[in-house]
Design a protein around this motif. Structure first.
Motif, short mmCIF file in Angstrom:
data_model
loop_
_atom_site.label_atom_id
_atom_site.label_comp_id
_atom_site.label_asym_id
_atom_site.label_seq_id
_atom_site.Cartn_x
_atom_site.Cartn_y
_atom_site.Cartn_z
N GLU A 97 42.80 58.62 34.66
CA GLU A 97 43.63 57.51 35.10
C GLU A 97 43.24 56.27 34.31
O GLU A 97 42.07 55.90 34.26
N ILE A 98 44.23 55.64 33.70
CA ILE A 98 43.99 54.47 32.88
C ILE A 98 44.71 53.28 33.48
O ILE A 98 45.91 53.33 33.75
N GLU A 99 43.95 52.20 33.67
CA GLU A 99 44.51 50.96 34.19
C GLU A 99 44.41 49.88 33.13
O GLU A 99 43.55 49.94 32.24
N HIS A 100 45.28 48.89 33.23
CA HIS A 100 45.27 47.76 32.30
C HIS A 100 46.01 46.59 32.94
O HIS A 100 46.66 46.75 33.96
N TYR A 101 45.88 45.42 32.30
CA TYR A 101 46.63 44.25 32.73
C TYR A 101 47.77 44.03 31.74
O TYR A 101 47.51 43.68 30.58
N PRO A 102 49.01 44.24 32.16
CA PRO A 102 50.15 44.03 31.25
C PRO A 102 50.12 42.62 30.65
O PRO A 102 49.77 41.66 31.31
N GLY A 103 50.48 42.55 29.42
CA GLY A 103 50.47 41.26 28.71
C GLY A 103 49.13 41.02 28.05
O GLY A 103 49.04 40.86 26.85
N MET A 104 48.07 41.05 28.82
CA MET A 104 46.72 40.84 28.27
C MET A 104 46.35 41.98 27.32
O MET A 104 45.82 41.74 26.23
N THR A 105 46.64 43.20 27.72
CA THR A 105 46.29 44.35 26.90
C THR A 105 47.04 44.34 25.59
O THR A 105 46.45 44.53 24.52
N GLU A 106 48.33 44.09 25.63
CA GLU A 106 49.13 44.05 24.40
C GLU A 106 48.64 42.96 23.46
O GLU A 106 48.56 43.17 22.24
N ARG A 107 48.31 41.79 24.01
CA ARG A 107 47.79 40.69 23.18
C ARG A 107 46.48 41.07 22.52
O ARG A 107 46.25 40.78 21.34
N ALA A 108 45.59 41.70 23.27
CA ALA A 108 44.30 42.10 22.72
C ALA A 108 44.47 43.13 21.59
O ALA A 108 43.82 43.03 20.55
N ILE A 109 45.35 44.09 21.79
CA ILE A 109 45.59 45.10 20.76
C ILE A 109 46.24 44.46 19.54
O ILE A 109 45.88 44.77 18.40
N ARG A 110 47.18 43.57 19.75
CA ARG A 110 47.82 42.88 18.62
C ARG A 110 46.79 42.09 17.82
O ARG A 110 46.81 42.08 16.59
N THR A 111 45.85 41.45 18.49
CA THR A 111 44.80 40.70 17.80
C THR A 111 43.96 41.63 16.92
O THR A 111 43.65 41.30 15.77
N ILE A 112 43.61 42.78 17.45
CA ILE A 112 42.84 43.77 16.68
C ILE A 112 43.66 44.26 15.48
O ILE A 112 43.16 44.35 14.36
N ALA A 113 44.94 44.54 15.70
CA ALA A 113 45.81 45.02 14.62
C ALA A 113 46.01 43.94 13.56
O ALA A 113 46.03 44.24 12.36
N GLU A 114 46.15 42.70 13.98
CA GLU A 114 46.30 41.61 13.01
C GLU A 114 45.03 41.41 12.19
O GLU A 114 45.09 41.11 11.00
N GLU A 115 43.88 41.62 12.81
CA GLU A 115 42.63 41.55 12.05
C GLU A 115 42.58 42.65 11.00
O GLU A 115 42.19 42.41 9.86
N ALA A 116 43.00 43.85 11.37
CA ALA A 116 43.04 44.96 10.40
C ALA A 116 43.97 44.62 9.25
O ALA A 116 43.63 44.83 8.07
N ALA A 117 45.14 44.06 9.56
CA ALA A 117 46.11 43.70 8.52
C ALA A 117 45.57 42.61 7.61
O ALA A 117 45.95 42.53 6.43
N GLY A 118 44.68 41.78 8.12
CA GLY A 118 44.07 40.74 7.31
C GLY A 118 42.93 41.24 6.44
O GLY A 118 42.62 40.65 5.40
N ARG A 119 42.30 42.33 6.84
CA ARG A 119 41.16 42.86 6.10
C ARG A 119 41.55 43.87 5.04
O ARG A 119 40.83 44.04 4.06
N TRP A 120 42.64 44.59 5.26
CA TRP A 120 43.07 45.63 4.33
C TRP A 120 44.52 45.37 3.94
O TRP A 120 45.27 44.74 4.67
N THR A 121 44.91 45.89 2.79
CA THR A 121 46.29 45.77 2.33
C THR A 121 47.11 46.83 3.07
O THR A 121 47.01 48.03 2.77
#
Length: 147
Positions: free
Chosen positions: A48-72
């Motif tokens: 069973e996986i729980e999360h806070y809608p909105g907060m979770t998506e923002r956190a994942i987007r931040t991680i993905a944006e960091e990846a996009a900034g580090r690699w082409t």
């Protein structure tokens, strides 16, 4: 960049085809699909996986944006499920596209390591004997040291 947090089951093959279809100029697409695995005792009924809608998506987007900034990268896809998932069901997927395979592989690994340790999800294993929250693993935290 597409970030999806959903309860519904998804088809990793169909998602990979959808992700790859519009890409131009990319020489590599790397994907990883996580599956709910049975526990050592063989009695897992559900993860069973729980999360806070909105907060979770923002956190994942931040991680993905960091990846996009580090690699082409030409594109990034992250899908993560919540709710009660049975063993064998897809739980998450990461895909990265890049002109070069090294960037695609490294960015995908970075995303997986950070999602495992930093994305705000709480997991509970339900077995015949009851339910227990899953504790963070030292190995998952140690994996972040290379980044």
């Amino acid at each position: 960049m597409r970030i999806v947090v959903q309860a519904d089951r998804f088809d990793p093959g169909a998602e990979l085809n959808r992700f790859s279809a519009p890409l131009e100029g990319m020489g590599a697409v790397v994907s990883f699909s996580g599956i709910v695995r049975q526990n050592a005792a063989g009695d897992l009924l559900a993860m069973e996986i729980e999360h806070y809608p909105g907060m979770t998506e923002r956190a994942i987007r931040t991680i993905a944006e960091e990846a996009a900034g580090r690699w082409t990268l030409g594109d990034v896809l992250v899908i993560h499920r919540y709710g009660a998932l049975a063993p064998g069901e897809p739980i998450m997927m990461v895909a990265t596209a890049s002109p070069h395979r090294g960037d695609a592989f490294e960015a995908a690994e970075f995303l997986m390591d950070y999602l495992k340790s930093r994305a705000p999800f709480w997991k509970k294993e339900t077995t015949r004997d009851g339910a227990d929250w899953v504790a963070a693993r030292a190995a998952d935290e140690d994996a972040l040291d290379r980044w």
